[in-house]
Design a protein around this motif. Structure first.
Motif, PDB file in Angstrom:
ATOM      1  N   CYS A 175      82.737  62.678  83.705  1.00  0.00           N
ATOM      2  CA  CYS A 175      82.282  61.461  84.433  1.00  0.00           C
ATOM      3  C   CYS A 175      82.033  61.485  85.792  1.00  0.00           C
ATOM      4  O   CYS A 175      82.779  62.074  86.504  1.00  0.00           O
ATOM      5  CB  CYS A 175      83.508  60.253  84.020  1.00  0.00           C
ATOM      6  SG  CYS A 175      82.968  58.884  85.360  1.00  0.00           S
TER       7      CYS A 175
ATOM      8  N   CYS B  48      84.241  59.274  88.236  1.00  0.00           N
ATOM      9  CA  CYS B  48      85.977  59.563  88.370  1.00  0.00           C
ATOM     10  C   CYS B  48      86.272  60.929  87.929  1.00  0.00           C
ATOM     11  O   CYS B  48      87.412  61.477  87.981  1.00  0.00           O
ATOM     12  CB  CYS B  48      86.936  58.447  87.399  1.00  0.00           C
ATOM     13  SG  CYS B  48      86.691  58.829  85.920  1.00  0.00           S
TER      14      CYS B  48
ATOM     15  N   CYS C  96      82.477  55.937  80.259  1.00  0.00           N
ATOM     16  CA  CYS C  96      83.708  56.834  80.739  1.00  0.00           C
ATOM     17  C   CYS C  96      84.736  55.843  80.095  1.00  0.00           C
ATOM     18  O   CYS C  96      84.909  54.739  80.306  1.00  0.00           O
ATOM     19  CB  CYS C  96      83.811  57.080  82.108  1.00  0.00           C
ATOM     20  SG  CYS C  96      85.368  57.539  82.682  1.00  0.00           S
TER      21      CYS C  96
ATOM     22  N   CYS D 247      87.310  54.965  83.476  1.00  0.00           N
ATOM     23  CA  CYS D 247      86.760  54.041  84.271  1.00  0.00           C
ATOM     24  C   CYS D 247      85.712  53.164  84.035  1.00  0.00           C
ATOM     25  O   CYS D 247      85.303  52.397  84.822  1.00  0.00           O
ATOM     26  CB  CYS D 247      86.445  54.591  85.801  1.00  0.00           C
ATOM     27  SG  CYS D 247      84.773  55.392  85.724  1.00  0.00           S
TER      28      CYS D 247
END
Ligand SMILES: [Zn+2]
Length: 164
Positions: free
Chosen positions: A3, A6, A31, A34
């Motif tokens: 991702c 994050c 993701c 997050c």
């Protein structure tokens, strides 16, 4: 996929579609950590086919069997095994693909084959190099033969190739 927000390595593909010319797939991902949504592009790896440019500027697809045929013609009945010939073709093919991107002049191939043959058999080498015009001038040819002659004498202690 990592991702971009994050850094988690846990995503789901929520949409896939062809892009550009159909050799690219665009994927929307989310993701799982997050819920950030991002896009990736997947591209087909195409191995470019090498093209040989001949002396008259004609272009033909690179074909290792052409190299092998030239080698076989030059070797004739010389005691050179098929394994050695195939080995030479393998080496040339790898070299050419590494050094040339799209087009390779036929002369480049011819000179490489000649160089390999030179290490294997004097007669086959001279035949090949004459046929494929690796010698630019008659002086160059004479120089090469003289050089080989010296090499043979060094190796055998006597001149076995040429009568004097
Ligand atoms: Zn994330």
């Amino acid at each position: 996929m990592i991702c971009p927000r994050c850094g988690a390595d846990d995503d789901k593909v929520i949409d896939s579609r062809a892009a550009e010319d159909g050799y690219v797939v665009r994927r929307r991902r989310v993701c799982s950590a997050c819920e950030h949504r991002y896009t990736t592009y997947e591209r087909v790896e195409r191995r470019r086919r090498l093209v040989v440019v001949k002396k008259d500027n004609a272009r033909v697809p690179f074909d290792r069997s052409n190299i092998l045929r030239g080698l076989q013609a030059a070797c004739g009945k010389r005691p050179i095994s098929e394994e050695v010939k195939e080995g030479i073709v393998d080496a040339i093919e790898a070299e050419i693909h590494q050094e040339f991107d799209r087009e390779v002049p036929s002369r480049e191939i011819g000179e490489r084959v000649a160089a390999q043959l030179r290490a294997v058999d004097d007669i086959a080498y001279i035949r090949y190099a004459s046929e494929y015009h690796s010698f630019r001038t008659i002086e160059e040819f004479v120089e090469e033969v003289t050089d080989l002659k010296g090499r043979t004498r060094d190796a055998e202690g006597q001149d076995v190739l040429f009568d004097e």
